[in-house]
Scaffold this active site. Structure first.
Site, PDB file in Angstrom:
ATOM      1  CG  HIS A   1      -7.735 -85.074 -12.137  1.00 19.11           C
ATOM      2  ND1 HIS A   1      -7.506 -85.879 -13.227  1.00 19.11           N
ATOM      3  CD2 HIS A   1      -6.880 -84.019 -12.257  1.00 19.11           C
ATOM      4  CE1 HIS A   1      -6.553 -85.332 -13.981  1.00 19.11           C
ATOM      5  NE2 HIS A   1      -6.160 -84.211 -13.412  1.00 19.11           N
TER       6      HIS A   1
ATOM      7  CE  LYS B   1      -9.994 -83.039 -14.986  1.00 21.75           C
ATOM      8  NZ  LYS B   1      -9.963 -81.610 -15.351  1.00 21.75           N
TER       9      LYS B   1
END
Length: 273
Positions: free
Chosen positions: A159, A163
């Site tokens: 990600h 995040k």
């Protein structure tokens, strides 16, 4: 407004996901954007929600108080952080509003609070709202039943740099799907880190690896590896709109449910496949 429409409220309206949710709500038939929320003190308070999302003026201004907009929505959509989501959940429970939860990173107490609230209101709670990811979860169950007993299972996820939780909620959902298919408890068989002299891989475990870099929207792979061959099942997201559209679709589906805890497999009717 046509009677068939549902009114949604979007939490975290100024965030990356919040803006996509606003776009999805404005673009989907049968849905009206009823309210948009941001935290107290945000510089975005008072902004037009549509303009904030790049979708043009809507007349819906960003508010900080749920109490002020409680009559403006039927279903609440929340992709924020656990502490904020739990506060919104309590409000929705008190006022009989359904809620779609895409927030990840809940501890056991938070998950229990969601289960408790589902006695009184309808809740769709999912780690990932894309259709593709939820089809992948079903494929993982089937692959695990065939290959899980004799292969090494690893889950790799990547990600963007912003995040804040790891492994991702989707990666954990993948692990849960595989563990459930094998009649195992993920807490007992998961390996979340390897460092130094670890010894050989323990049979029957499910390994996790995490990447955080750049602007990766979300990539997830489950590997079933044997000697001489392996199967990899992968999902790659290139736009957050796939999650936003799934969440708004879930809100439409949830409108007819007075109470109960559901996930995307219910929304997509995957349990009958």
């Amino acid at each position: 407004m046509h009677d068939a429409q549902i009114r949604v409220a979007i939490a975290g309206a100024g965030g990356r996901m919040g803006r996509q949710l606003i776009q999805a709500a404005l673009g989907m038939d049968g849905v009206q954007l009823g309210a948009a929320l941001e935290r107290e003190g945000s510089s975005l308070l008072g902004s037009d929600a549509g303009e904030l999302a790049g979708a043009g003026k809507t007349g819906v201004t960003v508010q900080s108080s749920l109490e002020a907009v409680k009559d403006d929505f039927d279903i609440f959509i929340d992709f924020t952080r656990p502490e904020g989501t739990l506060a919104h959940l309590a409000f929705c429970r008190q006022h009989g509003k359904g809620i779609v939860i895409g927030t990840t990173g809940f501890d056991d107490a938070g998950k229990q609070a969601i289960r408790d609230a589902a006695q009184d209101i309808g809740i769709v709670f999912a780690a990932n709202f894309s259709v593709g990811v939820n089809v992948m979860l079903k494929l993982l169950e089937k692959a695990a039943k065939v290959m899980g007993d004799y292969t090494d299972i690893e889950i790799i996820e990547a990600h963007h740099r912003h995040k804040v939780d790891a492994p991702s909620g989707t990666a954990l959902a993948m692990g849960e799907a595989i563990a459930h298919a094998l009649d195992k408890d993920l807490k007992a068989c998961a390996v979340y880190s390897r460092e130094g002299y670890t010894g050989e891989r323990v049979p029957g475990t499910i390994g996790f690896a995490t990447v955080r870099a750049g602007d990766i929207v979300g990539e997830h792979t489950a590997m079933f590896a044997d000697i001489g061959e392996r199967i990899e099942i992968t999902h790659k997201a290139s736009s957050r709109m796939t999650f936003a559209n799934g969440a708004v679709r879930s809100a439409i589906w949830l409108k007819s449910k007075p109470n109960g805890l559901f996930d995307m497999s219910d929304v997509l009717n995957l349990n009958n496949l």
